[in-house]
Structures are given as structure tokens and as C-alpha cells.
Write a protein that holds these residues in place. Structure first.
Motif, PDB file in Angstrom:
ATOM      1  N   ARG A   9      49.791  39.121  53.548  1.00 21.19           N
ATOM      2  CA  ARG A   9      51.173  39.344  54.005  1.00 21.19           C
ATOM      3  C   ARG A   9      51.303  40.680  54.740  1.00 21.19           C
ATOM      4  N   LEU A  10      50.638  41.731  54.213  1.00 20.06           N
ATOM      5  CA  LEU A  10      50.747  43.061  54.806  1.00 20.06           C
ATOM      6  C   LEU A  10      49.724  43.307  55.913  1.00 20.06           C
ATOM      7  N   GLY A  11      48.700  42.463  55.973  1.00 17.92           N
ATOM      8  CA  GLY A  11      47.663  42.664  56.984  1.00 17.92           C
ATOM      9  C   GLY A  11      46.702  43.781  56.627  1.00 17.92           C
ATOM     10  N   VAL A  12      46.475  43.994  55.323  1.00 18.72           N
ATOM     11  CA  VAL A  12      45.521  45.013  54.872  1.00 18.72           C
ATOM     12  C   VAL A  12      44.504  44.343  53.948  1.00 18.72           C
ATOM     13  N   LYS A  13      43.460  45.064  53.631  1.00 18.63           N
ATOM     14  CA  LYS A  13      42.451  44.539  52.710  1.00 18.63           C
ATOM     15  C   LYS A  13      42.894  44.808  51.272  1.00 18.63           C
ATOM     16  N   THR A  14      42.329  44.055  50.339  1.00 23.31           N
ATOM     17  CA  THR A  14      42.732  44.173  48.943  1.00 23.31           C
ATOM     18  C   THR A  14      42.422  45.551  48.361  1.00 23.31           C
ATOM     19  N   HIS A  15      41.352  46.195  48.815  1.00 20.22           N
ATOM     20  CA  HIS A  15      41.026  47.509  48.264  1.00 20.22           C
ATOM     21  C   HIS A  15      42.085  48.544  48.642  1.00 20.22           C
ATOM     22  N   ILE A  16      42.772  48.329  49.760  1.00 16.39           N
ATOM     23  CA  ILE A  16      43.858  49.227  50.156  1.00 16.39           C
ATOM     24  C   ILE A  16      45.000  49.130  49.143  1.00 16.39           C
ATOM     25  N   LEU A  17      45.328  47.910  48.726  1.00 13.66           N
ATOM     26  CA  LEU A  17      46.388  47.732  47.736  1.00 13.66           C
ATOM     27  C   LEU A  17      46.016  48.390  46.407  1.00 13.66           C
ATOM     28  N   ARG A  18      44.763  48.282  46.017  1.00 15.10           N
ATOM     29  CA  ARG A  18      44.319  48.941  44.775  1.00 15.10           C
ATOM     30  C   ARG A  18      44.429  50.461  44.900  1.00 15.10           C
ATOM     31  N   TYR A  19      44.078  50.973  46.072  1.00 19.17           N
ATOM     32  CA  TYR A  19      44.194  52.415  46.325  1.00 19.17           C
ATOM     33  C   TYR A  19      45.658  52.846  46.269  1.00 19.17           C
ATOM     34  N   TRP A  20      46.543  52.068  46.872  1.00 19.72           N
ATOM     35  CA  TRP A  20      47.968  52.400  46.838  1.00 19.72           C
ATOM     36  C   TRP A  20      48.489  52.423  45.403  1.00 19.72           C
ATOM     37  N   GLU A  21      47.967  51.563  44.546  1.00 21.74           N
ATOM     38  CA  GLU A  21      48.384  51.572  43.138  1.00 21.74           C
ATOM     39  C   GLU A  21      48.031  52.905  42.485  1.00 21.74           C
ATOM     40  N   GLU A  22      46.909  53.490  42.875  1.00 22.50           N
ATOM     41  CA  GLU A  22      46.514  54.795  42.351  1.00 22.50           C
ATOM     42  C   GLU A  22      47.410  55.897  42.911  1.00 22.50           C
ATOM     43  N   ARG A  49      46.958  40.352  34.656  1.00 25.22           N
ATOM     44  CA  ARG A  49      46.651  39.240  33.757  1.00 25.22           C
ATOM     45  C   ARG A  49      45.261  39.439  33.167  1.00 25.22           C
ATOM     46  N   ALA A  50      44.833  38.477  32.388  1.00 25.59           N
ATOM     47  CA  ALA A  50      43.503  38.527  31.797  1.00 25.59           C
ATOM     48  C   ALA A  50      42.454  38.674  32.896  1.00 25.59           C
ATOM     49  N   GLY A  51      41.508  39.521  32.659  1.00 29.66           N
ATOM     50  CA  GLY A  51      40.460  39.733  33.647  1.00 29.66           C
ATOM     51  C   GLY A  51      40.891  40.692  34.750  1.00 29.66           C
ATOM     52  N   GLY A  52      42.076  41.311  34.623  1.00 29.17           N
ATOM     53  CA  GLY A  52      42.530  42.282  35.610  1.00 29.17           C
ATOM     54  C   GLY A  52      43.158  41.690  36.853  1.00 29.17           C
ATOM     55  N   ARG A  53      43.456  40.397  36.843  1.00 30.46           N
ATOM     56  CA  ARG A  53      44.087  39.778  38.012  1.00 30.46           C
ATOM     57  C   ARG A  53      45.495  40.334  38.190  1.00 30.46           C
ATOM     58  N   ARG A  54      45.787  40.806  39.393  1.00 31.03           N
ATOM     59  CA  ARG A  54      47.089  41.392  39.677  1.00 31.03           C
ATOM     60  C   ARG A  54      48.061  40.336  40.173  1.00 31.03           C
ATOM     61  N   LEU A  55      49.294  40.458  39.694  1.00 27.71           N
ATOM     62  CA  LEU A  55      50.380  39.608  40.176  1.00 27.71           C
ATOM     63  C   LEU A  55      51.531  40.522  40.586  1.00 27.71           C
ATOM     64  N   TYR A  56      51.950  40.398  41.830  1.00 28.17           N
ATOM     65  CA  TYR A  56      53.006  41.240  42.364  1.00 28.17           C
ATOM     66  C   TYR A  56      54.348  40.540  42.238  1.00 28.17           C
ATOM     67  N   ARG A  57      55.272  41.182  41.525  1.00 20.43           N
ATOM     68  CA  ARG A  57      56.637  40.686  41.360  1.00 20.43           C
ATOM     69  C   ARG A  57      57.403  40.915  42.660  1.00 20.43           C
ATOM     70  N   PRO A  58      58.555  40.286  42.832  1.00 24.89           N
ATOM     71  CA  PRO A  58      59.360  40.531  44.040  1.00 24.89           C
ATOM     72  C   PRO A  58      59.696  42.012  44.249  1.00 24.89           C
TER      73      PRO A  58
END
Length: 131
Positions: A17-30, A40-49
Motif C-alpha cells: 500500500r505504501l510502496g516500501v519494503k517490509t524492513h522499512i516498516l519494521r524500522y519505522w516501528e523502532e 500474533r503468534a510467531g511475530g506476525r504483524r497486523l496493522y489496525r486502521p
């Protein structure tokens, strides 16, 4: 098939949706402590609205408005109020002059470059002495 607006998005869907790679989203979380997707189990991320809206705003601040990570973090920490955040003001970005297409990797000869640099140095020295 598109998901409903209130549906949770996976990290892959959010990255697309944002046009970025998944590692960028993980970095932004930091970097943005207010961004906390469900894990979720296993570290799967779910983004709420609400996470999706925040990521849209982060993407806008970083890519369209020219904020740095630090500036965008400060801007969002202050509630998005630009007048309260002096550090968050984006700095103008200037692009270097484009190189001629045929001379993409060409360098000026040292014999012409050195006298030009010396002339610049002399002008700067005169200006400093006059100040």
C-alpha cells in the motif's frame, strides 16, 4: 479482492500500500514509539486502521514533505502541530546539478581545477578579512 477499510492489514499488504519494503516498516516501528501493530503468534504483524492512518501520515511526512525521521517523530509526538516543533521543520533539499549525459563519469582535469579552487580560496580569504 480488496479488504474492508476496518480490516487489519498484514505487513506485506501495508508495504504494498505504501510502496516500501517490509524492513522499512519494521524500522519505522523502532523509530516511532507510537506505532505499535498487533503481533500474533510467531511475530506476525497486523496493522489496525489506526496504525494504517499513522503509517500513511509517516509516509507523507518523510517522502512528500521532506521531514527527517527525527523531525517526523518530533512532529507526531507533539500532536502534529508544526508551530510547537521547531526541530521538525523540514530542511530544503537541493539536488546537485545534473551531469551531461555523455560525460557522466568524466572529471575535470586537475590543471584546470586547481587554479579555480585557488581563486575561490583567495576570494573567501578577502571576504573574511573584510568582515
Amino acid at each position: 479482492m480488496d479488504k474492508a477499510p476496518e480490516a487489519f492489514l498484514t505487513i506485506g499488504e501495508m508495504a504494498d500500500r505504501l510502496g516500501v519494503k517490509t524492513h522499512i516498516l519494521r524500522y519505522w516501528e523502532e523509530q516511532f514509539p507510537m506505532l505499535k501493530p498487533l503481533k500474533r503468534a510467531g511475530g506476525r504483524r497486523l496493522y489496525r486502521p489506526s496504525d494504517v492512518a499513522l503509517l500513511d501520515q509517516i509516509q507523507d511526512l518523510l517522502s512528500k514533505q521532506g521531514y527527517t525521521i527525527r523531525g517526523a517523530r518530533a512532529y507526531l509526538a507533539k500532536g502534529g502541530s508544526a508551530e510547537n516543533v521547531a526541530i521538525a521543520a523540514p530542511s530544503p533539499i537541493t539536488a546537485p546539478a545534473p551531469a551531461p549525459v555523455g560525460d557522466l563519469f568524466a572529471r575535470p582535469a586537475a590543471s584546470t581545477l586547481v587554479p579555480e579552487l585557488r581563486a575561490i580560496r583567495d576570494r573567501l580569504a578577502k571576504a573574511l578579512a573584510a568582515a
